[in-house]
Scaffold this motif. Structure first.
Motif, short mmCIF file in Angstrom:
data_model
loop_
_atom_site.label_atom_id
_atom_site.label_comp_id
_atom_site.label_asym_id
_atom_site.label_seq_id
_atom_site.Cartn_x
_atom_site.Cartn_y
_atom_site.Cartn_z
N PRO A 46 0.76 -1.18 0.12
CA PRO A 46 0.00 -0.12 -0.05
C PRO A 46 0.75 1.25 0.13
O PRO A 46 0.42 2.36 -0.55
CB PRO A 46 -0.85 -0.05 1.39
CG PRO A 46 -0.93 -1.57 1.46
CD PRO A 46 0.31 -2.32 1.11
N PHE A 47 1.94 1.16 0.62
CA PHE A 47 3.02 2.45 0.79
C PHE A 47 3.28 2.85 -0.69
O PHE A 47 3.11 3.89 -1.21
CB PHE A 47 3.77 2.19 1.89
CG PHE A 47 4.83 3.47 1.85
CD1 PHE A 47 4.67 4.46 2.43
CD2 PHE A 47 5.98 3.37 1.10
CE1 PHE A 47 5.40 5.75 2.43
CE2 PHE A 47 6.90 4.47 1.06
CZ PHE A 47 6.66 5.77 1.97
N CYS A 55 3.64 6.17 -5.23
CA CYS A 55 3.81 6.39 -6.74
C CYS A 55 2.67 7.02 -7.36
O CYS A 55 2.83 7.81 -8.90
CB CYS A 55 4.05 4.98 -7.37
SG CYS A 55 5.79 4.24 -7.15
N LEU A 56 1.51 7.16 -6.90
CA LEU A 56 0.43 7.83 -7.27
C LEU A 56 0.53 9.19 -6.96
O LEU A 56 -0.17 10.06 -7.88
CB LEU A 56 -1.17 7.22 -6.77
CG LEU A 56 -2.33 7.66 -7.51
CD1 LEU A 56 -2.36 7.22 -9.03
CD2 LEU A 56 -3.56 7.26 -7.04
N ASP A 57 1.57 9.80 -5.98
CA ASP A 57 1.84 10.93 -5.83
C ASP A 57 2.90 11.24 -6.72
O ASP A 57 4.07 10.98 -6.34
CB ASP A 57 1.76 11.22 -4.53
CG ASP A 57 2.00 12.69 -3.91
OD1 ASP A 57 2.61 13.47 -4.76
OD2 ASP A 57 1.56 13.27 -2.89
N GLY A 78 10.42 0.76 -3.72
CA GLY A 78 9.78 -0.54 -3.02
C GLY A 78 9.03 -1.15 -3.94
O GLY A 78 8.18 -1.69 -3.48
N CYS A 79 8.80 -1.04 -5.24
CA CYS A 79 8.38 -1.84 -6.13
C CYS A 79 8.44 -3.28 -6.13
O CYS A 79 9.64 -3.77 -5.69
CB CYS A 79 8.31 -1.41 -7.74
SG CYS A 79 8.05 0.42 -7.95
N LEU A 99 10.32 9.79 -15.35
CA LEU A 99 9.13 10.88 -15.50
C LEU A 99 8.16 10.37 -14.53
O LEU A 99 7.78 11.05 -13.55
CB LEU A 99 8.52 10.61 -16.76
CG LEU A 99 9.33 11.48 -17.87
CD1 LEU A 99 8.29 11.35 -19.25
CD2 LEU A 99 9.74 12.82 -17.91
N GLU A 100 7.74 9.06 -14.51
CA GLU A 100 6.73 8.58 -13.64
C GLU A 100 6.92 7.12 -13.51
O GLU A 100 7.65 6.23 -14.19
CB GLU A 100 5.39 8.74 -14.10
CG GLU A 100 4.98 10.13 -14.33
CD GLU A 100 3.27 10.20 -14.85
OE1 GLU A 100 2.73 9.17 -14.52
OE2 GLU A 100 3.11 11.32 -15.26
N VAL A 101 6.53 6.40 -12.29
CA VAL A 101 6.62 5.12 -11.99
C VAL A 101 5.12 4.52 -11.72
O VAL A 101 4.49 5.04 -11.11
CB VAL A 101 7.46 4.98 -10.71
CG1 VAL A 101 7.62 3.40 -10.18
CG2 VAL A 101 8.88 5.40 -10.91
#
Length: 395
Positions: free
Chosen positions: A132-133, A138-140, A305-306, A325-327
């Protein structure tokens, strides 16, 4: 037999998506749009109702994807569907699967992608993918970039705008052009050509639009002019592997479109009846650049932490250095090869079929948590953490 729970969110009945401008409204040259030119998409003219129609459920999965995942998992055990709706916690408690395969994106709030894993943890039920963390982090987009910067992983300079009054001060040290996007969205939601801002007036207008229509802060970051890639990762820890790199072929976009993988590029211009040849996999790049992209990709995967799998977007700066750019630790997995879905496309380039890809992810999760998937695994050729890689197309 192993009982596998499949957690998902299913798209509502599809509605017809329409581009804000007709074909005739696009530019005739291939240059980047300047403020006095007309971009192919003008999302600042859309009503809120039109926005909802366009992208509210973009992150959720279609019935075809859910069925394909279920079919792949069924080779490893008995699958029970657990749609991530209001009754999900009770269904999970009653079913108590041996492991949950999680593709649920959630719906409400900035922690929505973390809901299913958090409930699984509450009941002590193992699940696939990141915790969850990591999903919330990653959504932020800003918190993600802060973590990357702390660990020395390159990412474009940025600022977070929660009020339009703060825009000038917080972006004063950022160099034009600037790119703006909603802080807590995926699947290119809220991203069109209008998000590339060449001057401060445009920046104000587009930031205001995103603040008002998406009801969340806006990320403003320096635009990188180099080529863009997306990188699929399978595995965990030291065994995590980058699959063949996907290069973005922006030249195939409609004339006048900017070199951006926007919502229009992903869901409007790219149609089954007229697909865009936008992905090149393996990307035709030098071995030196390939190694550099792989390095920043795996660094980002690990420090954030993926687990089990992820997709990481990388773009080159003016000097040719890769920046993250993004994860996306909950990547899209469309099953149809005709669809432009990066993780399955990279897997196919590595000699990994769709069902095997899904099974590898579940095996990664099961091995990590000590879940015995039974004898069915012995018939599967892909060993944990050892996908059958093929040449990446380096020169």
């Amino acid at each position: 037999m192993t009982l596998i729970g499949l957690a998902y969110n299913q798209k509502p009945e599809p509605t017809e998506l329409a581009s804000p401008l007709s074909e005739g409204g696009r530019q005739e040259d291939g240059e980047l749009s300047r403020p006095d030119e007309e971009p192919p998409s003008r999302n600042f003219d859309l009503t809120i109702a039109e926005l909802i129609t366009r992208d509210e459920f973009a992150e959720w999965d279609s019935p075809a994807t859910i069925a394909a995942v279920e079919s792949a998992l069924a080779r490893l055990g008995k699958v029970v569907r657990l749609e991530a709706k209001e009754d999900f916690p009770e269904k999970l408690r009653q079913t108590r699967p041996d492991i949950v395969f999680n593709i649920a994106e959630g719906f409400h709030g900035v922690n929505r992608e973390a809901h299913v894993p958090a409930i699984c943890e509450f009941y002590g039920i193992p699940y696939s993918g990141s915790d969850p963390f990591t999903l919330t982090l990653c959504l932020d987009k800003a918190r993600t970039k802060e973590t990357l910067v702390f660990h020395g992983i390159p990412t474009p300079k940025f600022a977070v705008i929660d009020k339009l009054a703060n825009l000038a001060l917080r972006t004063a040290d950022l160099s034009l052009p600037l790119f703006v996007k909603p802080l807590h969205e995926g699947s290119s939601k809220g991203i069109t050509d209008a998000n590339l801002c060449w001057d401060r007036n445009h920046l104000v207008r587009q930031t205001r639009f995103l603040l008002e229509n998406y009801k969340q802060p806006v990320l403003v970051e320096e635009y990188l002019p180099g080529k863009e890639f997306t990188c699929a990762v399978l595995g965990n820890g030291g065994e995590a592997t980058v699959l063949p790199i996907v290069g973005m072929n922006f030249e195939t976009l409609p004339k006048g479109a900017l070199p951006i993988y926007s919502f229009d590029a992903k869901f409007v211009w790219d149609r089954p009846e007229n697909p865009l040849d936008i992905f090149q996999c393996p990307a035709r790049i030098t071995r030196k650049l390939e190694a550099s992209i792989q390095r920043v990709t795996l660094d980002a995967f690990r420090v954030l932490g993926c687990r089990d799998w992820a997709r990481i977007d990388v773009r080159l700066d003016a000097g040719g250095a890769p920046n993250v750019l993004e994860v996306n630790p909950l990547p899209g997995i469309l099953p149809d090869p005709a669809d432009n879905s990066c993780l399955p496309k990279a897997a196919r380039a590595a000699g990994i079929g769709y069902e095997e890809l899904i099974q590898i992810c579940l095996k990664n999760a099961a091995a990590r948590q000590g879940v015995d998937l039974g004898d069915s695994l012995s018939q599967n050729s892909a060993a944990q953490g050892e996908p059958a890689l093929v040449a990446t197309g380096s020169t």
